[in-house]
Design an enzyme around this catalytic site. Structure first.
Site, mmCIF file in Angstrom:
data_model
loop_
_atom_site.group_PDB
_atom_site.id
_atom_site.type_symbol
_atom_site.label_atom_id
_atom_site.label_comp_id
_atom_site.label_asym_id
_atom_site.label_seq_id
_atom_site.Cartn_x
_atom_site.Cartn_y
_atom_site.Cartn_z
ATOM 1 N N SER A 77 -17.874 -41.394 0.308
ATOM 2 C CA SER A 77 -16.686 -41.020 -0.450
ATOM 3 C C SER A 77 -16.300 -42.200 -1.325
ATOM 4 O O SER A 77 -16.648 -43.352 -1.032
ATOM 5 C CB SER A 77 -15.531 -40.705 0.508
ATOM 6 O OG SER A 77 -14.293 -40.615 -0.168
ATOM 7 N N TYR A 94 -10.585 -42.479 7.865
ATOM 8 C CA TYR A 94 -11.478 -41.938 6.848
ATOM 9 C C TYR A 94 -12.064 -43.062 6.004
ATOM 10 O O TYR A 94 -13.287 -43.150 5.820
ATOM 11 C CB TYR A 94 -10.705 -40.953 5.971
ATOM 12 C CG TYR A 94 -11.566 -40.191 4.987
ATOM 13 C CD1 TYR A 94 -12.335 -39.114 5.407
ATOM 14 C CD2 TYR A 94 -11.602 -40.542 3.642
ATOM 15 C CE1 TYR A 94 -13.119 -38.402 4.510
ATOM 16 C CE2 TYR A 94 -12.380 -39.839 2.739
ATOM 17 C CZ TYR A 94 -13.137 -38.775 3.172
ATOM 18 O OH TYR A 94 -13.918 -38.086 2.288
ATOM 19 N N LYS A 125 -15.967 -44.251 6.100
ATOM 20 C CA LYS A 125 -16.751 -44.077 4.882
ATOM 21 C C LYS A 125 -17.279 -45.411 4.360
ATOM 22 O O LYS A 125 -18.389 -45.475 3.809
ATOM 23 C CB LYS A 125 -15.921 -43.361 3.819
ATOM 24 C CG LYS A 125 -15.569 -41.916 4.173
ATOM 25 C CD LYS A 125 -16.815 -41.040 4.342
ATOM 26 C CE LYS A 125 -16.460 -39.572 4.493
ATOM 27 N NZ LYS A 125 -17.656 -38.707 4.604
#
Length: 254
Positions: free
Chosen positions: A136, A148, A152
């Site tokens: 991402s 997150y 990532k």
């Protein structure tokens, strides 16, 4: 890498970027596309639409990832491209319990590790194979939720390590780092975050098209939006200034 006559597996393939890639791979002439997802009915729907094969898989379970690979190769032959695409988030930061952090790390990072663990010996023995790992823009620019962003970042680092370690031995590695994409994950975001990303949001189909171009050119970093590379350059040129700008963005996101 050309997709014609290739065997491809896409995890998280029942919706969003995964479903768009599965459709696009089949249009490129892939011999077999396996749509793998923990949502069995949705995976079956996409597979039926494109003439592919559905597999019910929880990528946080190593035994299920291994079975996916074994079953695919038994049914369709050697896997040419494995797309570790499944992803989740947890809203918050260090206050979140360990279980939430572990759940996100299991899907966003360890699923990539487990797929590579199973596939690399086979690919190295053949002298070929390609791993596409969906990270991402958050893995490059540390946006929004901590689990997150951290998972990532780790996924990007793992993809880099794979490319450095095995790139000269016939193993292709690509790392897909999109910004805002119209997917179920984005739909769950707050209105403030969606508004901040609005100018840069692209469709899953646009991302899939970028993936085709990136694979064809054997690029490591696949960036569907121009602003991501621009922000990476700003971060490298003046990290302190970049961090000040990101603090303003974070405050506006609420």
């Amino acid at each position: 890498m050309e997709l014609r006559d290739k065997v491809v597996v896409v995890t998280g393939g029942a919706s969003g970027i995964g479903a768009a890639m599965a459709r696009r791979f089949m249009r490129e002439g892939a011999r077999a596309v396996v749509v793998a997802d923990r949502h069995a009915d949705a995976a079956e729907s996409v597979a039926r639409e494109i003439g592919g094969h559905a597999a019910t898989v929880d990528v946080s379970d190593e035994a299920q990832v291994q079975r996916l690979i074994d079953d695919t190769e038994a049914r369709h032959g050697t896997i040419d491209l494995f797309c570790s695409n499944a992803g989740i988030t947890a809203h918050g930061g260090p206050e979140l319990p360990d279980a939430d952090w572990q759940r996100v790390m299991d899907v966003n990072l360890m699923a990539h590790v487990r797929a590579a663990r199973a596939l690399l010996p086979r690919m190295l023995a053949r002298g070929r194979g390609h791993l596409l790992q969906t990270a991402s823009a958050a893995g490059l620019l540390s946006q929004f939720d901590a689990p997150y962003a951290v998972s990532k970042h780790a996924a990007v680092a793992f993809a880099e390590w794979l490319s450095i370690t095995y790139g000269a031995r016939g193993i292709g590695v690509s790392c897909l780092c999109p910004g805002g994409v119209e997917t179920p994950l984005l739909e769950a975001e707050t209105p403030q975050r969606r508004a901040l990303m609005a100018s840069g949001i692209v469709s899953a189909e646009t991302v899939a098209e970028c993936v085709i171009d990136g694979l064809r050119e054997e690029r490591f970093l696949i960036l569907p939006q121009d602003f991501i590379r621009e922000q990476m350059q700003r971060k490298a040129a003046d990290t302190e200034r970049w961090l000040r700008g990101m603090r303003k963005l974070h405050a506006a996101a609420g």
